[in-house]
Design an enzyme around this catalytic site. Structure first.
Site, PDB file in Angstrom:
ATOM      1  N   HIS A   1      44.158  41.659  40.579  1.00  0.00           N
ATOM      2  CA  HIS A   1      44.469  40.283  40.172  1.00  0.00           C
ATOM      3  C   HIS A   1      45.126  40.214  38.810  1.00  0.00           C
ATOM      4  CE1 HIS A   1      41.152  38.866  43.155  1.00  0.00           C
ATOM      5  NE2 HIS A   1      42.252  39.277  43.748  1.00  0.00           N
TER       6      HIS A   1
ATOM      7  N   SER B   1      31.475  38.314  45.173  1.00  0.00           N
ATOM      8  CA  SER B   1      30.967  37.424  46.233  1.00  0.00           C
ATOM      9  C   SER B   1      31.752  37.622  47.529  1.00  0.00           C
ATOM     10  CB  SER B   1      31.089  35.966  45.769  1.00  0.00           C
ATOM     11  OG  SER B   1      32.463  35.665  45.529  1.00  0.00           O
TER      12      SER B   1
HETATM   13  N1  APR Z   1      25.413  42.531  38.269  1.00  0.00           N
HETATM   14  C1  APR Z   1      26.003  42.615  39.492  1.00  0.00           C
HETATM   15  N2  APR Z   1      26.449  41.545  40.182  1.00  0.00           N
HETATM   16  C2  APR Z   1      26.289  40.336  39.607  1.00  0.00           C
HETATM   17  C3  APR Z   1      25.687  40.162  38.336  1.00  0.00           C
HETATM   18  C4  APR Z   1      25.243  41.331  37.668  1.00  0.00           C
HETATM   19  N3  APR Z   1      24.658  41.251  36.464  1.00  0.00           N
HETATM   20  N4  APR Z   1      25.685  38.824  38.045  1.00  0.00           N
HETATM   21  C5  APR Z   1      26.271  38.211  39.093  1.00  0.00           C
HETATM   22  N5  APR Z   1      26.615  39.107  40.031  1.00  0.00           N
HETATM   23  C6  APR Z   1      27.287  38.880  41.317  1.00  0.00           C
HETATM   24  C7  APR Z   1      27.024  37.524  41.939  1.00  0.00           C
HETATM   25  O1  APR Z   1      25.832  37.554  42.699  1.00  0.00           O
HETATM   26  C8  APR Z   1      28.253  37.357  42.823  1.00  0.00           C
HETATM   27  O2  APR Z   1      28.051  37.945  44.100  1.00  0.00           O
HETATM   28  O3  APR Z   1      28.668  38.914  41.080  1.00  0.00           O
HETATM   29  C9  APR Z   1      29.330  38.129  42.067  1.00  0.00           C
HETATM   30  C10 APR Z   1      30.327  37.241  41.359  1.00  0.00           C
HETATM   31  O4  APR Z   1      31.056  36.540  42.336  1.00  0.00           O
HETATM   32  P1  APR Z   1      32.305  35.648  41.854  1.00  0.00           P
HETATM   33  O5  APR Z   1      31.897  34.844  40.678  1.00  0.00           O
HETATM   34  O6  APR Z   1      32.836  34.980  43.073  1.00  0.00           O
HETATM   35  O7  APR Z   1      33.355  36.714  41.311  1.00  0.00           O
HETATM   36  P2  APR Z   1      34.362  37.602  42.149  1.00  0.00           P
HETATM   37  O8  APR Z   1      33.784  37.961  43.486  1.00  0.00           O
HETATM   38  O9  APR Z   1      34.790  38.711  41.268  1.00  0.00           O
HETATM   39  O10 APR Z   1      35.603  36.597  42.370  1.00  0.00           O
HETATM   40  C11 APR Z   1      36.746  37.150  43.002  1.00  0.00           C
HETATM   41  O11 APR Z   1      37.890  35.066  42.614  1.00  0.00           O
HETATM   42  O12 APR Z   1      38.387  33.353  41.220  1.00  0.00           O
HETATM   43  C12 APR Z   1      38.879  34.515  41.741  1.00  0.00           C
HETATM   44  O13 APR Z   1      40.472  35.899  40.744  1.00  0.00           O
HETATM   45  C13 APR Z   1      39.134  35.512  40.653  1.00  0.00           C
HETATM   46  O14 APR Z   1      38.881  37.895  40.740  1.00  0.00           O
HETATM   47  C14 APR Z   1      38.225  36.665  40.993  1.00  0.00           C
HETATM   48  C15 APR Z   1      37.975  36.465  42.467  1.00  0.00           C
END
Ligand code: APR
Length: 233
Positions: free
Chosen positions: A104, A175
């Protein structure tokens, strides 16, 4: 050497102090994605978009890699390791990992708003605020080197190729809601073991063959997983 692919999301940087997107108090609770992370949003209000990324860039310069980032670096001594990250931070780089694919884009890089005729945009390192009027050599406004919603993911084919060759897949802190990143898991060989590290895993235990869900945070779960993988290698 066995090949390990590590797909990381915002969760691996949470314990470094960087907000995730969809957890409670996540980044997208405070902003309309289409206003600050889409080409339409940049067209409509470029200053709002640049300020959004300037604020995240400033914050990034104040945080550091955590034990999970550092543990992944240790894998490189024993496995051919590639990190495919959805994150735009540079914490994997600062932890010392070498082979990193930013699906990204990268917060500390900028590029021209116009793709030059030969197609590859000029990409510049950029640590300070980016403002309207900051232009690249061919006189076009610079923009964050980020893949916005609705834009193509230029490194996807490379990421798929690498995932297809993985002997082990580790998925950390995502997620699995954003495509095509979330689809990478479908490209692994049938017998490739998957380790899914997330305190609140969004997938079910039988979502994939050969799946081990580690319901821990990245800092709790990754160092011990890395130790186990090295021991059993
Ligand atoms: N350790 C591991 N996992 C964690 C922790 C932690 N300390 N804290 C939160 N999480 C997990 C949450 O449970 C969730 O499943 O990290 C995940 C975060 O999910 P999102 O906020 O949706 O982030 P992500 O999956 O990286 O989003 C993907 O969405 O908005 C776009 O471009 C953006 O790259 C991003 C993409």
């Amino acid at each position: 050497m066995k090949k390990i692919v590590v797909l990381t999301g915002a969760g691996i940087s949470a314990e470094s102090g960087i907000q995730t997107f969809r957890d409670a108090d996540g980044l997208w609770e405070g902003y309309d994605v289409m206003e600050v992370a889409s080409p339409q949003g940049f067209e409509k209000n470029p200053k709002l978009v640049l300020d959004f990324y300037n604020q995240r860039r400033k914050q990034l310069l104040k945080v550091a890699p955590n034990e999970a980032h550092l543990a992944l670096k240790n894998l490189e001594e024993y496995f051919e390791t590639t990190i495919i990250t959805q994150n735009i931070d540079d914490l994997h780089e600062r932890a010392g990992s070498k082979a990193i694919i930013h699906l990204h884009g990268e917060l500390l890089k900028v590029r021209s708003t116009k793709i030059s005729r030969i197609g590859a945009p000029v990409i510049l390192d950029w640590k300070k605020d980016l403002k309207i009027g900051d232009k690249c050599i061919n006189g076009h406004q610079l923009r964050p080197h980020i893949v916005w919603f609705g834009e193509a993911v230029p490194l996807l084919d490379r990421a798929i190729e690498i995932t297809q060759e993985a002997d082990i897949l580790i998925i950390i802190g995502t997620s699995m809601q954003v495509y095509p990143a979330a689809s990478l898991v479908n490209f692994i060989k049938d017998d490739t073991p998957i380790y899914f590290v997330d305190p609140r895993p969004s997938i079910s235990k039988n979502a994939f063959n050969n799946l081990t869900i580690i319901e821990k945070t990245a800092v709790e779960g990754i160092p011990e997983l890395v130790t186990q993988l090295i021991k059993t290698n």
